[in-house]
Design a protein around this motif. Structure first.
Motif, PDB file in Angstrom:
ATOM      1  N   ASP A 117      -1.974  12.248   3.477  1.00  0.00           N
ATOM      2  CA  ASP A 117      -1.642  13.516   2.811  1.00  0.00           C
ATOM      3  C   ASP A 117      -0.476  14.207   3.504  1.00  0.00           C
ATOM      4  N   ALA A 118      -0.514  14.243   4.829  1.00  0.00           N
ATOM      5  CA  ALA A 118       0.583  14.857   5.580  1.00  0.00           C
ATOM      6  C   ALA A 118       1.874  14.078   5.371  1.00  0.00           C
ATOM      7  N   PHE A 119       1.766  12.758   5.314  1.00  0.00           N
ATOM      8  CA  PHE A 119       2.951  11.935   5.078  1.00  0.00           C
ATOM      9  C   PHE A 119       3.551  12.228   3.705  1.00  0.00           C
ATOM     10  N   ARG A 148      16.793   7.650  -7.074  1.00  0.00           N
ATOM     11  CA  ARG A 148      17.248   8.950  -7.589  1.00  0.00           C
ATOM     12  C   ARG A 148      17.711   9.873  -6.468  1.00  0.00           C
ATOM     13  N   TRP A 149      17.050   9.811  -5.317  1.00  0.00           N
ATOM     14  CA  TRP A 149      17.350  10.726  -4.216  1.00  0.00           C
ATOM     15  C   TRP A 149      18.192  10.083  -3.116  1.00  0.00           C
ATOM     16  N   HIS A 150      18.560   8.815  -3.292  1.00  0.00           N
ATOM     17  CA  HIS A 150      19.323   8.129  -2.246  1.00  0.00           C
ATOM     18  C   HIS A 150      18.503   8.105  -0.946  1.00  0.00           C
ATOM     19  N   VAL A 151      17.223   7.766  -1.088  1.00  0.00           N
ATOM     20  CA  VAL A 151      16.291   7.739   0.038  1.00  0.00           C
ATOM     21  C   VAL A 151      15.707   6.333   0.164  1.00  0.00           C
ATOM     22  N   VAL A 152      15.650   5.832   1.397  1.00  0.00           N
ATOM     23  CA  VAL A 152      15.010   4.536   1.652  1.00  0.00           C
ATOM     24  C   VAL A 152      13.871   4.742   2.632  1.00  0.00           C
ATOM     25  N   LEU A 153      12.838   3.912   2.475  1.00  0.00           N
ATOM     26  CA  LEU A 153      11.679   3.971   3.366  1.00  0.00           C
ATOM     27  C   LEU A 153      11.537   2.627   4.061  1.00  0.00           C
ATOM     28  N   GLU A 154      11.344   2.678   5.370  1.00  0.00           N
ATOM     29  CA  GLU A 154      11.204   1.478   6.183  1.00  0.00           C
ATOM     30  C   GLU A 154       9.872   1.538   6.914  1.00  0.00           C
ATOM     31  N   TYR A 155       8.991   0.557   6.635  1.00  0.00           N
ATOM     32  CA  TYR A 155       7.705   0.519   7.334  1.00  0.00           C
ATOM     33  C   TYR A 155       7.900  -0.178   8.672  1.00  0.00           C
ATOM     34  N   GLU A 156       7.411   0.457   9.731  1.00  0.00           N
ATOM     35  CA  GLU A 156       7.601  -0.075  11.075  1.00  0.00           C
ATOM     36  C   GLU A 156       6.253  -0.399  11.703  1.00  0.00           C
ATOM     37  N   GLY A 157       5.912  -1.688  11.702  1.00  0.00           N
ATOM     38  CA  GLY A 157       4.699  -2.147  12.360  1.00  0.00           C
ATOM     39  C   GLY A 157       4.915  -2.296  13.849  1.00  0.00           C
ATOM     40  N   ASP A 158       3.927  -2.846  14.546  1.00  0.00           N
ATOM     41  CA  ASP A 158       4.016  -2.968  16.004  1.00  0.00           C
ATOM     42  C   ASP A 158       5.201  -3.816  16.443  1.00  0.00           C
ATOM     43  N   GLY A 159       5.570  -4.820  15.626  1.00  0.00           N
ATOM     44  CA  GLY A 159       6.688  -5.672  16.000  1.00  0.00           C
ATOM     45  C   GLY A 159       7.995  -4.913  16.123  1.00  0.00           C
ATOM     46  N   LEU A 179       0.826  -1.207   0.000  1.00  0.00           N
ATOM     47  CA  LEU A 179       0.000   0.000   0.000  1.00  0.00           C
ATOM     48  C   LEU A 179       0.860   1.257   0.000  1.00  0.00           C
ATOM     49  N   LEU A 180       1.992   1.209   0.701  1.00  0.00           N
ATOM     50  CA  LEU A 180       2.907   2.353   0.731  1.00  0.00           C
ATOM     51  C   LEU A 180       3.487   2.608  -0.658  1.00  0.00           C
ATOM     52  N   ARG A 181       3.896   1.559  -1.336  1.00  0.00           N
ATOM     53  CA  ARG A 181       4.438   1.713  -2.690  1.00  0.00           C
ATOM     54  C   ARG A 181       3.409   2.341  -3.619  1.00  0.00           C
ATOM     55  N   LEU A 182       2.168   1.879  -3.554  1.00  0.00           N
ATOM     56  CA  LEU A 182       1.125   2.422  -4.414  1.00  0.00           C
ATOM     57  C   LEU A 182       0.803   3.868  -4.067  1.00  0.00           C
ATOM     58  N   LEU A 183       0.835   4.183  -2.771  1.00  0.00           N
ATOM     59  CA  LEU A 183       0.578   5.563  -2.346  1.00  0.00           C
ATOM     60  C   LEU A 183       1.634   6.508  -2.909  1.00  0.00           C
ATOM     61  N   LEU A 184       2.897   6.117  -2.821  1.00  0.00           N
ATOM     62  CA  LEU A 184       3.982   6.969  -3.318  1.00  0.00           C
ATOM     63  C   LEU A 184       3.907   7.119  -4.838  1.00  0.00           C
ATOM     64  N   ALA A 185       3.703   6.002  -5.534  1.00  0.00           N
ATOM     65  CA  ALA A 185       3.619   6.064  -6.990  1.00  0.00           C
ATOM     66  C   ALA A 185       2.416   6.879  -7.437  1.00  0.00           C
ATOM     67  N   ILE A 191      13.511   7.291   5.796  1.00  0.00           N
ATOM     68  CA  ILE A 191      12.178   7.742   6.195  1.00  0.00           C
ATOM     69  C   ILE A 191      11.476   6.569   6.868  1.00  0.00           C
ATOM     70  N   ARG A 192      11.185   6.722   8.135  1.00  0.00           N
ATOM     71  CA  ARG A 192      10.487   5.672   8.881  1.00  0.00           C
ATOM     72  C   ARG A 192       8.986   5.933   8.769  1.00  0.00           C
ATOM     73  N   VAL A 193       8.246   4.894   8.446  1.00  0.00           N
ATOM     74  CA  VAL A 193       6.818   5.026   8.153  1.00  0.00           C
ATOM     75  C   VAL A 193       6.020   4.176   9.132  1.00  0.00           C
ATOM     76  N   THR A 194       4.967   4.759   9.687  1.00  0.00           N
ATOM     77  CA  THR A 194       4.112   4.041  10.630  1.00  0.00           C
ATOM     78  C   THR A 194       2.720   3.849  10.045  1.00  0.00           C
TER      79      THR A 194
END
Length: 270
Positions: free
Chosen positions: A252-254, A203-214, A167-173, A240-243
């Protein structure tokens, strides 16, 4: 509560309890089949009613707590899952097009072509190939959900570890960004270590890590996350840490935060 009572709270337990009532030619299907396969479904999807289908001229089951469906004889194939007759994973994915959002349909498809992550980091076998899903979609043409399936197929990606990552990938795209790379190998520590971030905006040398409850409740995971972030940052990556709140409550804020970070990276010469 007895072990039997606890078992009845699971989808497998419910289906086993119903099994003596199964008529010949009746198969577990739709969201019930998805749960039996372990497909990543939204939390809002209820376990009941049980969904069952019949092929050809058979009469759909009609009982309390059951939703019956009639399928033409060439619609589906059937597999055995834990001893239960279940519509095949590929055909189940097509049937879910009438129950899920198109984004959640992609998340389920990602799981099917990737396979589950096992303890120790290895993966179990993928339930389906992309080709099997494509063939099932062809069989499903002209039926309910066909347009959603056509949207979902080209967006399937292997290597995804969870529904939120899809879902995060689709949101960003969908926000106009280039599609992030999934579990892309990234060299850190002077090339001595390879990490695989959830998503990578190369392109931006940016990584996103989704952090669930675990990631929050496990001390071992928490320590591992800190080390990963330090390794990425030492290699000049922006992490970028994503919750769940970012993804489901304040998307939208994210997205505004992500775009701001990328603009800053461009000003820095990335």
């Amino acid at each position: 509560m007895s072990a039997i009572d606890l078992d009845l709270l699971t989808i497998t337990g419910m289906c086993r309890a119903y099994e003596p009532l199964l008529s010949a030619g009746h198969y577990f299907s739709h969201s019930t089949a998805a749960a039996l396969y372990g497909m990543p479904m939204p939390d809002r999807m209820p376990l009941l009613p049980l969904h069952l289908s019949t092929r050809g001229s058979g009469t759909p089951p009609r009982r309390a707590g059951v939703s019956g469906h009639a399928l033409t004889a060439d619609d589906v194939s059937v597999d055995m899952v834990n001893g239960l007759p279940v519509v095949s994973a590929a055909d189940t994915w097509c049937h879910l097009a009438s129950q899920l959002s198109r984004e959640d349909l992609v998340a389920v498809g990602d799981f099917l072509i990737t396979g589950p992550r096992l303890p120790g980091g290895s993966r179990g076998p993928a339930p389906c190939s992309v080709q099997q899903l494509e063939q099932a979609v062809i069989r499903h043409r002209g039926r309910r959900g066909a347009k959603v399936l056509a949207w979902a197929v080209p967006r399937l990606r292997s290597g995804v570890d969870s529904r939120p990552e899809s879902l995060l990938r689709l949101l960003l795209a969908g926000s106009g960004l280039p599609e992030p790379l999934v579990n892309d190998p990234v060299l850190v520590d002077g090339g001595g270590i390879t990490l695989h971030p959830d998503l990578h905006l190369e392109r931006w040398h940016v990584v996103l890590e989704y952090e669930g409850d675990g990631h929050r409740t496990s001390k071992r995971q928490f320590r591992r996350d800190i080390l990963r972030r330090e390794l990425f940052e030492a290699a000049s990556y922006r992490v970028i840490r994503v919750t769940a709140a970012d993804l489901f409550e304040y998307p939208d804020a994210f997205l505004e935060r992500v775009h701001t970070i990328l603009k800053d990276r461009e000003r820095q010469g990335w």
